[in-house]
Design an enzyme around this catalytic site. Structure first.
Site, PDB file in Angstrom:
ATOM      1  N   ASP A 130      -6.277  10.952  -3.102  1.00  0.00           N
ATOM      2  CA  ASP A 130      -5.916  11.544  -4.376  1.00  0.00           C
ATOM      3  C   ASP A 130      -6.380  10.610  -5.493  1.00  0.00           C
ATOM      4  O   ASP A 130      -6.708   9.438  -5.245  1.00  0.00           O
ATOM      5  CB  ASP A 130      -4.396  11.752  -4.425  1.00  0.00           C
ATOM      6  CG  ASP A 130      -3.951  12.531  -5.643  1.00  0.00           C
ATOM      7  OD1 ASP A 130      -4.704  13.424  -6.081  1.00  0.00           O
ATOM      8  OD2 ASP A 130      -2.867  12.243  -6.166  1.00  0.00           O
ATOM      9  N   ASP A 138      -5.052  10.643  -9.405  1.00  0.00           N
ATOM     10  CA  ASP A 138      -3.973  10.204 -10.283  1.00  0.00           C
ATOM     11  C   ASP A 138      -2.782   9.723  -9.461  1.00  0.00           C
ATOM     12  O   ASP A 138      -2.291  10.431  -8.585  1.00  0.00           O
ATOM     13  CB  ASP A 138      -3.542  11.340 -11.210  1.00  0.00           C
ATOM     14  CG  ASP A 138      -4.639  11.701 -12.207  1.00  0.00           C
ATOM     15  OD1 ASP A 138      -4.986  10.846 -13.025  1.00  0.00           O
ATOM     16  OD2 ASP A 138      -5.162  12.835 -12.129  1.00  0.00           O
ATOM     17  N   ASP A 177       0.068  10.081  -3.405  1.00  0.00           N
ATOM     18  CA  ASP A 177       1.294   9.551  -4.003  1.00  0.00           C
ATOM     19  C   ASP A 177       2.409  10.590  -4.022  1.00  0.00           C
ATOM     20  O   ASP A 177       3.500  10.295  -4.506  1.00  0.00           O
ATOM     21  CB  ASP A 177       1.021   9.064  -5.427  1.00  0.00           C
ATOM     22  CG  ASP A 177       0.767  10.215  -6.392  1.00  0.00           C
ATOM     23  OD1 ASP A 177      -0.101  11.070  -6.073  1.00  0.00           O
ATOM     24  OD2 ASP A 177       1.417  10.277  -7.450  1.00  0.00           O
TER      25      ASP A 177
END
Length: 265
Positions: A12, A14, A208
């Site tokens: 990922d 961000d 995240d």
């Protein structure tokens, strides 16, 4: 001690590589390690607004060198999906250049006249007129697709309604649920693996968020790593019915695995 080979990496963006426009600890070094050791990799994002070239430039400004061909967005995954389902079709699109460019490059015609699909993406200027057109086209038989299910997105002033929220509005008006392409739909990961020639058995996913990154990775049969530099905190992991293979403080902790290409089972 049993080990597993990791040949391909999906990560990922961000919350893993960057926070807003600042590189997170170890992010640049991790990407450079992948390149130095010839590892196949893609940076994934549910954000369909920007083209891979735009995102490559954004990462570059943060000090992270990711070529545009190593970026996979929900817009690209959407274009890939519709072009394989109805090749050379047409779509009425609500979205920005990241989505419209991907569809053009996939051979799609953008039209509000009897389109095969209504495709809802992200935009900072949702138009009531455009949403009304989308609703009428869906009621007339167009298939409904949404690039990603995210209900909100960030901005400098706070959260903004995102594609998932607007999709709920359209669903309420049409009684038609969209097919969401982006995470946590594992189809986004399968398309990414096809793009780089990877295999689920030897691929790792770094994210995240438990509810998108890790969930999609688990459902796609990947080795999953949760980093604690973004949305999900360590004490929240136990609240989910599934688990990542490993929880680490940041992507910096994964550099040794990127170097060796192996992880303990």
């Amino acid at each position: 001690m049993a080990v597993k080979e990791i040949e391909t990496w999906l990560t990922d963006m961000d919350g893993v590589l960057v926070h807003e426009n600042t590189a997170l600890p170890g992010a640049a070094e991790f990407i450079e390690t992948l390149k130095e050791h010839g590892r196949r990799f893609l940076v994934l994002t549910n954000n369909p607004i920007y083209t891979p070239r735009d995102l490559s430039a954004r990462l570059g400004r943060s000090g992270i060198d990711v070529p545009e061909e190593n970026i996979w967005t929900s817009a690209l995954a959407t274009a890939d999906f519709v072009s394989h389902t109805i090749p050379g079709g047409s779509a009425y699109v609500i979205g920005e250049a990241g989505l419209t460019t991907a569809l053009h490059e996939a051979g799609y015609i953008l039209s509000d006249t009897d389109p095969d699909y209504v495709i809802l993406g992200e935009t900072r200027t949702y138009s009531f007129e455009a949403i009304t057109t989308a609703i009428r086209l869906i009621l007339n038989g167009a298939r409904f697709i949404c690039t990603n299910p995210d209900a909100t997105g960030p901005s400098d002033s706070g959260v903004l309604p995102a594609a998932g929220s607007v999709a709920a509005l359209v669903t309420k008006a049409t009684n038609r649920e969209p097919y969401f392409i982006g995470k946590p739909n594992p189809i986004m990961f399968r398309a990414a693996l096809n793009r780089v020639g990877g295999h689920s058995e030897t691929t790792a996913m770094i994210g995240d968020r438990m509810d998108t990154d890790v969930l999609a990775g688990v459902e796609a049969g990947l080795n999953t790593f949760l980093v604690l530099t973004g949305i999900t905190q360590r004490n929240q992991v136990e609240t989910f019915p599934f688990r990542p293979n490993q929880v680490v403080d940041s992507i910096q902790d994964l550099i040794p695995i990127a170097e060796s290409g192996q992880v303990e089972r």
